[in-house]
Write a protein that holds these residues in place. Structure first.
Motif, PDB file in Angstrom:
ATOM      1  N   THR A 349      12.654  13.202   0.736  1.00  0.00           N
ATOM      2  CA  THR A 349      11.411  13.946   0.894  1.00  0.00           C
ATOM      3  C   THR A 349      10.547  13.269   1.941  1.00  0.00           C
ATOM      4  OG1 THR A 349       9.583  15.003  -0.281  1.00  0.00           O
ATOM      5  CG2 THR A 349      10.094  12.729  -0.866  1.00  0.00           C
ATOM      6  N   ARG A 350       9.351  13.781   2.094  1.00  0.00           N
ATOM      7  CA  ARG A 350       8.332  13.134   2.917  1.00  0.00           C
ATOM      8  C   ARG A 350       7.136  12.820   2.033  1.00  0.00           C
ATOM      9  NH1 ARG A 350       9.696  16.013   8.018  1.00  0.00           N
ATOM     10  NH2 ARG A 350       9.741  14.391   9.601  1.00  0.00           N
ATOM     11  N   LEU A 351       6.494  11.704   2.303  1.00  0.00           N
ATOM     12  CA  LEU A 351       5.195  11.407   1.722  1.00  0.00           C
ATOM     13  C   LEU A 351       4.148  11.532   2.821  1.00  0.00           C
ATOM     14  CD1 LEU A 351       6.084   8.330  -0.532  1.00  0.00           C
ATOM     15  CD2 LEU A 351       5.929  10.736  -1.192  1.00  0.00           C
ATOM     16  N   THR A 352       2.907  11.715   2.429  1.00  0.00           N
ATOM     17  CA  THR A 352       1.877  12.013   3.426  1.00  0.00           C
ATOM     18  C   THR A 352       0.911  10.867   3.690  1.00  0.00           C
ATOM     19  OG1 THR A 352       0.505  13.030   1.711  1.00  0.00           O
ATOM     20  CG2 THR A 352       1.978  14.475   2.932  1.00  0.00           C
ATOM     21  N   SER A 353       1.012   9.794   2.898  1.00  0.00           N
ATOM     22  CA  SER A 353       0.131   8.651   3.137  1.00  0.00           C
ATOM     23  C   SER A 353       0.717   7.409   2.483  1.00  0.00           C
ATOM     24  CB  SER A 353      -1.274   8.902   2.580  1.00  0.00           C
ATOM     25  OG  SER A 353      -1.277   8.782   1.162  1.00  0.00           O
ATOM     26  N   LEU A 354       0.236   6.267   2.913  1.00  0.00           N
ATOM     27  CA  LEU A 354       0.655   5.020   2.289  1.00  0.00           C
ATOM     28  C   LEU A 354       0.089   4.913   0.879  1.00  0.00           C
ATOM     29  CD1 LEU A 354       2.399   2.599   2.918  1.00  0.00           C
ATOM     30  CD2 LEU A 354       0.406   1.432   3.849  1.00  0.00           C
ATOM     31  N   ALA A 355      -1.022   5.604   0.624  1.00  0.00           N
ATOM     32  CA  ALA A 355      -1.571   5.630  -0.736  1.00  0.00           C
ATOM     33  C   ALA A 355      -0.591   6.309  -1.688  1.00  0.00           C
ATOM     34  CB  ALA A 355      -2.912   6.348  -0.745  1.00  0.00           C
ATOM     35  N   ASP A 356       0.091   7.361  -1.230  1.00  0.00           N
ATOM     36  CA  ASP A 356       1.119   8.011  -2.049  1.00  0.00           C
ATOM     37  C   ASP A 356       2.245   7.039  -2.369  1.00  0.00           C
ATOM     38  OD1 ASP A 356      -0.195  10.418  -2.096  1.00  0.00           O
ATOM     39  OD2 ASP A 356       1.117  11.420  -0.665  1.00  0.00           O
ATOM     40  N   LEU A 357       2.660   6.309  -1.352  1.00  0.00           N
ATOM     41  CA  LEU A 357       3.740   5.351  -1.554  1.00  0.00           C
ATOM     42  C   LEU A 357       3.310   4.268  -2.546  1.00  0.00           C
ATOM     43  CD1 LEU A 357       5.971   4.008   1.322  1.00  0.00           C
ATOM     44  CD2 LEU A 357       5.426   2.628  -0.654  1.00  0.00           C
ATOM     45  N   GLU A 358       2.065   3.833  -2.436  1.00  0.00           N
ATOM     46  CA  GLU A 358       1.547   2.819  -3.353  1.00  0.00           C
ATOM     47  C   GLU A 358       1.502   3.354  -4.785  1.00  0.00           C
ATOM     48  OE1 GLU A 358      -2.002  -0.547  -3.410  1.00  0.00           O
ATOM     49  OE2 GLU A 358      -2.038   1.048  -1.909  1.00  0.00           O
ATOM     50  N   THR A 359       1.182   4.628  -4.947  1.00  0.00           N
ATOM     51  CA  THR A 359       1.188   5.244  -6.277  1.00  0.00           C
ATOM     52  C   THR A 359       2.563   5.129  -6.921  1.00  0.00           C
ATOM     53  OG1 THR A 359      -0.598   6.802  -5.795  1.00  0.00           O
ATOM     54  CG2 THR A 359       0.967   7.449  -7.501  1.00  0.00           C
ATOM     55  N   LEU A 360       3.611   5.388  -6.142  1.00  0.00           N
ATOM     56  CA  LEU A 360       4.969   5.305  -6.672  1.00  0.00           C
ATOM     57  C   LEU A 360       5.354   3.869  -7.024  1.00  0.00           C
ATOM     58  CD1 LEU A 360       6.678   7.817  -4.226  1.00  0.00           C
ATOM     59  CD2 LEU A 360       6.272   8.171  -6.668  1.00  0.00           C
ATOM     60  N   VAL A 361       5.067   2.953  -6.140  1.00  0.00           N
ATOM     61  CA  VAL A 361       5.436   1.555  -6.385  1.00  0.00           C
ATOM     62  C   VAL A 361       4.707   1.011  -7.609  1.00  0.00           C
ATOM     63  CG1 VAL A 361       5.333  -0.793  -5.453  1.00  0.00           C
ATOM     64  CG2 VAL A 361       6.124   1.092  -4.014  1.00  0.00           C
ATOM     65  N   ARG A 362       3.439   1.352  -7.752  1.00  0.00           N
ATOM     66  CA  ARG A 362       2.677   0.883  -8.914  1.00  0.00           C
ATOM     67  C   ARG A 362       3.194   1.489 -10.215  1.00  0.00           C
ATOM     68  NH1 ARG A 362      -3.153   2.239  -8.353  1.00  0.00           N
ATOM     69  NH2 ARG A 362      -3.403   0.894 -10.175  1.00  0.00           N
ATOM     70  N   ALA A 363       3.896   2.614 -10.109  1.00  0.00           N
ATOM     71  CA  ALA A 363       4.511   3.235 -11.289  1.00  0.00           C
ATOM     72  C   ALA A 363       5.916   2.705 -11.535  1.00  0.00           C
ATOM     73  CB  ALA A 363       4.552   4.745 -11.110  1.00  0.00           C
ATOM     74  N   GLY A 364       6.343   1.723 -10.724  1.00  0.00           N
ATOM     75  CA  GLY A 364       7.650   1.103 -10.941  1.00  0.00           C
ATOM     76  C   GLY A 364       8.780   1.704 -10.141  1.00  0.00           C
ATOM     77  N   ILE A 365       8.457   2.490  -9.109  1.00  0.00           N
ATOM     78  CA  ILE A 365       9.489   3.161  -8.315  1.00  0.00           C
ATOM     79  C   ILE A 365       9.505   2.595  -6.894  1.00  0.00           C
ATOM     80  CG2 ILE A 365      10.288   5.377  -7.412  1.00  0.00           C
ATOM     81  CD1 ILE A 365       8.686   6.718  -9.696  1.00  0.00           C
ATOM     82  N   PRO A 366      10.510   1.799  -6.520  1.00  0.00           N
ATOM     83  CA  PRO A 366      10.628   1.358  -5.126  1.00  0.00           C
ATOM     84  C   PRO A 366      10.988   2.545  -4.248  1.00  0.00           C
ATOM     85  CG  PRO A 366      12.555   0.677  -6.387  1.00  0.00           C
ATOM     86  CD  PRO A 366      11.608   1.303  -7.366  1.00  0.00           C
ATOM     87  N   VAL A 367      10.573   2.493  -2.979  1.00  0.00           N
ATOM     88  CA  VAL A 367      10.752   3.628  -2.077  1.00  0.00           C
ATOM     89  C   VAL A 367      11.448   3.157  -0.804  1.00  0.00           C
ATOM     90  CG1 VAL A 367       9.582   5.447  -0.783  1.00  0.00           C
ATOM     91  CG2 VAL A 367       8.659   4.698  -2.986  1.00  0.00           C
ATOM     92  N   ILE A 368      12.497   3.867  -0.409  1.00  0.00           N
ATOM     93  CA  ILE A 368      13.209   3.559   0.834  1.00  0.00           C
ATOM     94  C   ILE A 368      12.608   4.418   1.940  1.00  0.00           C
ATOM     95  CG2 ILE A 368      15.435   3.600   2.020  1.00  0.00           C
ATOM     96  CD1 ILE A 368      16.741   3.319  -0.772  1.00  0.00           C
ATOM     97  N   THR A 369      12.148   3.793   2.998  1.00  0.00           N
ATOM     98  CA  THR A 369      11.437   4.502   4.063  1.00  0.00           C
ATOM     99  C   THR A 369      12.168   4.393   5.394  1.00  0.00           C
ATOM    100  OG1 THR A 369      10.102   2.560   4.609  1.00  0.00           O
ATOM    101  CG2 THR A 369       9.221   4.076   2.947  1.00  0.00           C
ATOM    102  N   SER A 370      11.952   5.390   6.244  1.00  0.00           N
ATOM    103  CA  SER A 370      12.535   5.404   7.584  1.00  0.00           C
ATOM    104  C   SER A 370      11.419   5.314   8.606  1.00  0.00           C
ATOM    105  CB  SER A 370      13.340   6.690   7.793  1.00  0.00           C
ATOM    106  OG  SER A 370      13.866   6.750   9.098  1.00  0.00           O
ATOM    107  N   GLN A 371      11.554   4.394   9.554  1.00  0.00           N
ATOM    108  CA  GLN A 371      10.524   4.198  10.564  1.00  0.00           C
ATOM    109  C   GLN A 371      11.150   3.736  11.881  1.00  0.00           C
ATOM    110  OE1 GLN A 371       9.399   2.318   7.294  1.00  0.00           O
ATOM    111  NE2 GLN A 371      11.498   1.673   7.654  1.00  0.00           N
ATOM    112  N   SER A 372      10.393   3.887  12.975  1.00  0.00           N
ATOM    113  CA  SER A 372      10.833   3.425  14.288  1.00  0.00           C
ATOM    114  C   SER A 372       9.646   2.795  14.998  1.00  0.00           C
ATOM    115  CB  SER A 372      11.405   4.587  15.102  1.00  0.00           C
ATOM    116  OG  SER A 372      10.493   5.667  15.155  1.00  0.00           O
TER     117      SER A 372
END
Length: 469
Positions: A349-372
């Motif tokens: 999927t896509r997330l729309t902000s780093l705050a969204d990603l932080e929400t997941l991590v704080r809930a115990g879910i690591p997230v694999i991200t793609s960047q360049s």
């Protein structure tokens, strides 16, 4: 570190599966236990900020829709398939409706298969989009495989063709797992693992879409594949070189995720793209699979050279290899691999902000991200890349990103801390300038989400907050 070719600017993974929080089909297997618990237990997920519903809808850039429950599988059009209940609901062959001969383009192996199909209901997206990425989770015993197709309706009402988004099996003994490039109707084109509008400036968008799943098995076989989840993410992320900075939570949080280096595998298995920098995606996938307790069996690893350290990373590379792309970076193939482990689900999927990603991590879910990024755009990385996967495992009190970066010389060096603002912009932008000063695509918030097929209440609330459930 880099994808075999700098072809993308897209995608991510999202979790989906039966859950106890109001979703249908919540009779899934018990959630797997993470290999190690978070340093501090999952934190309460802050409620989404209040906003006018219409304004919120207008601001959306990503829409997710996944089918995974018994009710979901009973819907749609069945042509020889049936919905099955159990620990985790699924779709199976009931009575094959035809036979076909498939010649594998990568091996020239010719075989006859019987098949049945399921066509999903039409999904009207909340976001008319420029890019669609399918996800699927399935069990494919020997002698079986599946094909996933997606068809869109454009905003002017014209219906596009059925596009093959993948021919997939968990193993490679029957067919070679493959994407199908070169499909186009002059408006949209399949680019390995994503379907993209050719000219977004034209105003054309994908408005509605549906999936068609074809399940194959050897003629006369008693058993076929079982599809546990299927769906897609549709997005319309605006072109941007920079993004608005998000506000950090101000609380440190870190998950204990296994650390694996892709670089210790450099030169291994040229038939699976030669290890090293080409293996960032399967290496990241393996870290998160093992965080959730997934383990490859001794039998599954028996083909790996016994002198190689971390043979499970080699196994992940082989299990995600796309024979057409000639690499291990196919996003849905990685999510599908993660879901071959009992009790796990995986989506892009896509997330729309780093705050969204932080929400997941704080809930115990690591997230694999793609960047360049260029080497100077991410302090401390020590490299630049046209496309790289890493696993976000936490945040410092200042909001900086703690990542397991597989582009490291050894396992001990994998844990990194990256400056929040640099990392956020590199991940979320859709445009950037390469070393030659040419404008090229950015990744736009793509990520993989892997986790329990039956997430707990805190995890489910986080997934819902970021638009995945």
């Amino acid at each position: 570190m880099t994808a075999p070719t700098p072809r993308r600017a897209l995608l991510a993974v999202a979790l989906a599966a039966a859950t106890t929080v109001g979703l249908p089909g919540g009779r899934a297997a018990a959630a797997p236990t993470p290999a190690s618990e978070p340093v501090s237990g999952p934190l309460p997920v802050p409620p989404a900020p209040g906003a006018d519903a219409a304004a919120t809808a207008a601001a959306r850039t990503v829409d997710n829709r996944f089918w995974y429950s018994l009710a979901h599988w009973r819907a749609g059009i069945h042509d020889g398939t049936r919905a099955v209940d159990g620990a985790r609901a699924g779709l199976e062959i009931a009575t094959p409706t035809g036979r076909t001969t498939y010649t594998d383009p990568h091996t020239a192996k010719k075989a006859t298969w019987e098949y049945a199909t399921w066509t999903s209901p039409v999904h009207r997206s909340t976001v008319p989009g420029t890019e669609a990425i399918a996800s699927w989770n399935a069990a494919t015993p020997a002698g079986t495989w599946i094909q996933i197709e997606l068809r869109g309706t454009y905003t002017d009402g014209k219906v596009g063709p059925w596009y093959v988004m993948g021919r997939w099996a968990a193993g490679d003994g029957d067919i070679r797992r493959t994407s199908v490039d070169g499909q186009s109707d002059g408006r949209t084109t399949v680019r390995t693992d994503s379907l993209a509008v050719d000219d977004p400036s034209s105003g054309i968008r994908i408005r509605d879409w549906q999936l068609r799943l074809t399940l194959y098995r050897k003629p006369g076989a008693d058993r076929g594949p079982t599809v546990r989840l299927a769906g897609a993410m549709l997005s319309d992320v605006p072109d941007r070189f920079t993004v608005t900075a998000s506000t950090p939570s101000g609380k440190a949080h870190e998950l204990k995720v296994p650390r694996y280096s892709q670089e210790i595998h450099a030169g291994r298995y040229p038939e699976y793209d030669n290890g090293g920098e080409a293996w960032c995606s399967p290496t990241s996938s393996q870290m998160v699979v093992e965080f959730w307790g997934g383990r490859a069996s001794a039998k599954a690893l028996s083909w790996v050279n016994t002198s190689y350290r971390d043979p499970q990373v080699c196994h992940a590379a082989r299990s995600t290899y796309d024979a057409a792309y000639k690499g291990c970076g196919n996003w849905p193939f990685n999510a599908a691999y993660a879901a071959t482990y009992r009790g796990l689900a995986g989506v892009v999927t896509r997330l729309t902000s780093l705050a969204d990603l932080e929400t997941l991590v704080r809930a115990g879910i690591p997230v694999i991200t793609s960047q360049s990024f260029l080497a100077e755009e991410l302090t401390g990385a020590g490299y630049g890349t046209a496309g790289h996967l890493m696993t976000v495992i936490g945040f410092t009190a200042a909001g900086d990103v703690i990542a397991n970066d597989p582009n490291s010389p050894d396992n001990a060096a994998v844990r990194r801390v990256y400056a929040r603002r640099e990392w956020e912009n590199n991940w979320l932008r859709t445009k950037r300038r390469n070393a030659a000063g040419k404008t090229v695509a950015g990744t736009g918030g793509i990520c993989y989400l892997y986790g329990p097929a039956r997430p707990g209440p805190v995890q489910a609330a986080a997934l819902k907050a970021v638009g995945v459930l």
